[in-house]
Design a protein around this motif. Structure first.
Motif, PDB file in Angstrom:
ATOM      1  N   ARG A 179       0.833  -1.202   0.000  1.00 40.31           N
ATOM      2  CA  ARG A 179       0.000   0.000   0.000  1.00 40.31           C
ATOM      3  C   ARG A 179       0.870   1.256   0.000  1.00 40.31           C
ATOM      4  O   ARG A 179       0.605   2.208  -0.736  1.00 40.31           O
ATOM      5  N   ALA A 213     -14.272  -2.216  -5.915  1.00 40.34           N
ATOM      6  CA  ALA A 213     -12.809  -2.067  -5.873  1.00 40.34           C
ATOM      7  C   ALA A 213     -12.272  -2.492  -7.234  1.00 40.34           C
ATOM      8  O   ALA A 213     -11.908  -3.649  -7.443  1.00 40.34           O
ATOM      9  N   ASP A 261      -8.944   6.936  -2.114  1.00 37.88           N
ATOM     10  CA  ASP A 261      -7.752   6.382  -2.734  1.00 37.88           C
ATOM     11  C   ASP A 261      -6.550   6.754  -1.878  1.00 37.88           C
ATOM     12  O   ASP A 261      -6.561   7.792  -1.205  1.00 37.88           O
ATOM     13  N   ASP A 320      -9.626  -2.713  -9.919  1.00 39.95           N
ATOM     14  CA  ASP A 320      -8.177  -2.718 -10.176  1.00 39.95           C
ATOM     15  C   ASP A 320      -7.359  -2.106  -9.046  1.00 39.95           C
ATOM     16  O   ASP A 320      -6.206  -1.719  -9.246  1.00 39.95           O
ATOM     17  N   SER A 321      -7.935  -2.038  -7.855  1.00 42.24           N
ATOM     18  CA  SER A 321      -7.182  -1.531  -6.703  1.00 42.24           C
ATOM     19  C   SER A 321      -6.539  -2.650  -5.902  1.00 42.24           C
ATOM     20  O   SER A 321      -5.765  -2.385  -4.986  1.00 42.24           O
ATOM     21  N   GLY A 350     -10.550   2.699  -3.886  1.00 42.88           N
ATOM     22  CA  GLY A 350      -9.469   2.862  -4.846  1.00 42.88           C
ATOM     23  C   GLY A 350     -10.006   3.569  -6.059  1.00 42.88           C
ATOM     24  O   GLY A 350      -9.978   3.056  -7.176  1.00 42.88           O
ATOM     25  N   CYS A 351     -10.521   4.789  -5.840  1.00 45.19           N
ATOM     26  CA  CYS A 351     -11.303   5.489  -6.858  1.00 45.19           C
ATOM     27  C   CYS A 351     -10.477   6.028  -8.013  1.00 45.19           C
ATOM     28  O   CYS A 351     -11.021   6.372  -9.061  1.00 45.19           O
ATOM     29  N   GLY A 352      -9.149   6.150  -7.840  1.00 41.63           N
ATOM     30  CA  GLY A 352      -8.342   6.706  -8.915  1.00 41.63           C
ATOM     31  C   GLY A 352      -8.803   8.095  -9.299  1.00 41.63           C
ATOM     32  O   GLY A 352      -9.040   8.942  -8.437  1.00 41.63           O
ATOM     33  N   LEU A 372       2.407   1.775  -3.437  1.00 41.97           N
ATOM     34  CA  LEU A 372       1.437   2.320  -4.389  1.00 41.97           C
ATOM     35  C   LEU A 372       1.231   3.814  -4.176  1.00 41.97           C
ATOM     36  O   LEU A 372       1.131   4.584  -5.137  1.00 41.97           O
ATOM     37  N   THR A 373       1.167   4.229  -2.924  1.00 38.49           N
ATOM     38  CA  THR A 373       1.016   5.649  -2.619  1.00 38.49           C
ATOM     39  C   THR A 373       2.167   6.441  -3.197  1.00 38.49           C
ATOM     40  O   THR A 373       1.976   7.485  -3.846  1.00 38.49           O
TER      41      THR A 373
END
Length: 237
Positions: free
Chosen positions: A19, A138, A99, A140-141, A78-80, A22-23
């Protein structure tokens, strides 16, 4: 598998480290890349296939949600850059879109039409303070996580979901394994953290064991060019 084992994996190093990775990736390395990818701007052939695949997957997940969502609460986990959240809000849902990447949430907030009931947030989709939801998506998160972490996340989200939980994972296929090994999804300068291919049968077995009261309902795989993703619908028990 006992829930306490899943819980320990959920808060263990594999989940937390990934996580955080990714951030860092989205906020420091690839914000502009993903802003372009999720827009109508011209992109390379590789990225065009990713864009097309993501659009098809988003349309698939939206087709599994009610057309009229008035009075319903939805979590976009994980809204992008927010395309799914916007469409759900247009259907009348009260949306919480969250996100880990603040840069993507800022893009989403700027793009969203005025007047929609969307609560944009930066943080962990598993935060219990977010409350309960009728539907959780969710998209692709979870594709960067291993099977046990995916199941732990799904289990945690399902505990706060009334009607349906929709999520995607990277299925273990020969083409995806090759792309994963070669690492050609994006140019080296802004390559995403590694996708973790997961065997569908294993994932289904783990979910059935961890969530005996839940039902695995609809299933769909979108594959084209450099995009491969598999969607599952979980109906909490």
């Amino acid at each position: 598998m006992p829930p306490e084992t899943l819980g320990s994996r959920l808060r263990g190093n594999t989940y937390e480290v990934k996580r955080n990775t990714l951030t860092t990736y989205f906020d420091r390395t690839a914000s502009k890349t993903w802003e372009q990818l999720t827009s109508d701007a011209p992109v390379s052939g590789i990225r065009a296939t990713v864009r097309a695949g993501r659009n098809r997957m988003r349309d698939t997940l939206l087709s599994w949600l009610p057309e009229d969502m008035t009075g319903l609460r939805l979590l976009d986990a994980g809204c992008g850059t927010g395309a799914l959240a916007v469409e759900a809000a247009r259907r009348g849902a009260a949306v919480v879109a969250i996100d880990v990447a603040g840069s993507l949430v800022e893009i989403a907030r700027e793009r969203a039409p005025a007047g929609l009931a969307i609560d944009w947030r930066v943080g962990d989709m598993l935060d219990p303070a977010l409350g309960r939801f009728d539907h959780v998506v969710a998209m692709d998160s979870l594709i960067h996580y291993r099977a046990f972490d995916i199941v732990a996340v799904v289990q945690a989200l399902a505990e706060r979901t009334e009607a349906s939980l929709l999520f995607t994972f990277a299925p273990s296929t020969k083409p995806l394994e090759v792309m994963h090994a070669i690492g050609t999804l994006f140019p080296r300068s802004n390559r995403a953290p590694a996708i973790e291919p997961v065997r569908e049968r294993l994932l289904r077995t783990l979910i059935a064991s961890a969530m005996p009261g839940a039902t695995l309902a609809r299933s769909a795989r979108i594959s084209g060019g450099f995009y491969t993703s598999h969607a599952l619908e979980v109906l909490p028990g």
